[in-house]
Design a protein around this motif. Structure first.
Motif, short mmCIF file in Angstrom:
data_model
loop_
_atom_site.label_atom_id
_atom_site.label_comp_id
_atom_site.label_asym_id
_atom_site.label_seq_id
_atom_site.Cartn_x
_atom_site.Cartn_y
_atom_site.Cartn_z
N ARG A 107 0.83 -1.19 0.00
CA ARG A 107 0.00 0.00 0.00
C ARG A 107 0.87 1.24 0.00
NH1 ARG A 107 -2.64 -0.31 6.13
NH2 ARG A 107 -0.74 0.24 7.29
N GLN A 108 0.29 2.30 -0.52
CA GLN A 108 0.98 3.58 -0.53
C GLN A 108 -0.02 4.68 -0.21
OE1 GLN A 108 3.30 4.54 -4.05
NE2 GLN A 108 4.62 5.88 -2.82
N ALA A 109 0.23 5.36 0.88
CA ALA A 109 -0.60 6.49 1.28
C ALA A 109 0.00 7.77 0.71
CB ALA A 109 -0.67 6.56 2.81
N PRO A 110 -0.80 8.80 0.56
CA PRO A 110 -0.28 10.06 0.01
C PRO A 110 0.90 10.57 0.82
CG PRO A 110 -2.67 10.12 0.12
CD PRO A 110 -2.25 8.87 0.82
N GLY A 111 1.98 10.88 0.12
CA GLY A 111 3.15 11.43 0.78
C GLY A 111 4.00 10.43 1.54
N LYS A 112 3.66 9.16 1.43
CA LYS A 112 4.43 8.14 2.15
C LYS A 112 5.00 7.12 1.18
CE LYS A 112 1.96 8.38 6.54
NZ LYS A 112 1.30 7.60 7.62
N GLU A 113 6.00 6.39 1.66
CA GLU A 113 6.59 5.34 0.85
C GLU A 113 5.68 4.12 0.81
OE1 GLU A 113 11.37 6.28 1.51
OE2 GLU A 113 10.50 4.39 2.17
N ARG A 114 5.84 3.36 -0.23
CA ARG A 114 5.09 2.12 -0.35
C ARG A 114 5.57 1.14 0.72
NH1 ARG A 114 5.73 -0.18 -6.01
NH2 ARG A 114 7.64 -1.12 -5.18
N GLU A 115 4.65 0.37 1.29
CA GLU A 115 5.04 -0.62 2.31
C GLU A 115 4.38 -1.95 2.01
OE1 GLU A 115 3.58 -0.32 6.31
OE2 GLU A 115 1.76 0.76 5.71
N GLY A 116 5.07 -3.00 2.37
CA GLY A 116 4.51 -4.33 2.25
C GLY A 116 3.56 -4.60 3.40
N VAL A 117 2.32 -4.87 3.09
CA VAL A 117 1.29 -5.08 4.10
C VAL A 117 1.22 -6.56 4.51
CG1 VAL A 117 -1.19 -4.96 4.56
CG2 VAL A 117 -0.05 -3.13 3.27
N SER A 118 1.12 -7.41 3.51
CA SER A 118 1.00 -8.84 3.79
C SER A 118 1.40 -9.62 2.55
CB SER A 118 -0.44 -9.19 4.17
OG SER A 118 -0.57 -10.56 4.47
N CYS A 119 2.07 -10.74 2.76
CA CYS A 119 2.50 -11.59 1.67
C CYS A 119 2.23 -13.04 2.01
CB CYS A 119 3.97 -11.39 1.34
SG CYS A 119 4.36 -9.77 0.61
N ILE A 120 1.98 -13.85 1.00
CA ILE A 120 1.70 -15.26 1.21
C ILE A 120 2.54 -16.09 0.26
CG2 ILE A 120 -0.26 -15.24 -0.40
CD1 ILE A 120 -1.65 -17.23 1.59
N GLY A 121 3.06 -17.18 0.79
CA GLY A 121 3.94 -18.03 0.02
C GLY A 121 3.21 -18.90 -0.99
N ILE A 122 3.99 -19.51 -1.85
CA ILE A 122 3.45 -20.30 -2.95
C ILE A 122 2.56 -21.42 -2.46
CG2 ILE A 122 4.09 -21.90 -4.79
CD1 ILE A 122 6.55 -20.16 -5.30
N HIS A 123 3.02 -22.12 -1.45
CA HIS A 123 2.27 -23.27 -0.95
C HIS A 123 1.36 -22.93 0.22
CE1 HIS A 123 4.54 -25.72 -3.68
NE2 HIS A 123 5.68 -25.31 -3.17
N ASP A 124 1.12 -21.64 0.38
CA ASP A 124 0.16 -21.20 1.39
C ASP A 124 0.62 -21.53 2.81
OD1 ASP A 124 -3.48 -21.52 1.70
OD2 ASP A 124 -2.11 -19.85 2.01
N THR A 125 1.89 -21.90 2.96
CA THR A 125 2.37 -22.30 4.28
C THR A 125 3.03 -21.17 5.03
OG1 THR A 125 4.44 -23.05 3.29
CG2 THR A 125 2.71 -24.70 3.62
N THR A 126 3.34 -20.11 4.34
CA THR A 126 3.98 -18.99 5.01
C THR A 126 3.21 -17.71 4.72
OG1 THR A 126 5.45 -18.62 3.13
CG2 THR A 126 6.27 -20.02 4.91
#
Length: 127
Positions: free
Chosen positions: A38-57
């Protein structure tokens, strides 16, 4: 044509919920880690949530832990981000991305290694 298309953004009140969807076409999500950024106005982009290929992480930024849940439905070639207990500071454009170079956690924390990006969905949370 390779595409990631986000949907489900919109307006919510503090404490409310929204569910974002990221639908892929032109390629199969099965072989990729998927992240929401996500990126809010005037802010750097940040990673909010990520999921692995096999749904295990899964990885969540501290700011969303316990409130957001990422999931994937490979049969539908779609990834979701359930957002509960929304706060005004969650207001941003949310992007989904697919990557196969790094782990899901690294992709989110380093904001690096994504092969494909969606165009984004605006989420606005009012107080």
């Amino acid at each position: 044509q390779v595409q990631l298309v986000e949907s489900g953004g919109g307006l919510a009140q503090r404490g409310g919920s929204l569910r974002l969807s990221c639908a892929a076409s032109g390629f199969t999500l099965d072989y990729y880690n998927i992240g929401w950024f996500r990126q809010a106005p005037g802010k750097e982009r940040e990673g909010v949530s990520c999921i692995g290929i096999h749904d295990t992480t899964t990885y969540y930024a501290d700011s969303v832990k316990g409130r957001f849940t990422i999931s994937r439905d490979n049969a539908r070639n779609t990834v979701y981000l359930q957002m509960n207990s929304l706060k005004p500071e969650d207001t941003a454009v949310y992007y989904c991305a697919a990557g196969d170079m790094l782990s899901a956690q690294a992709m989110c924390q380093w904001d690096y290694g994504m092969n494909y990006w969606g165009k984004g969905a605006l989420v606005t949370v009012t107080s």
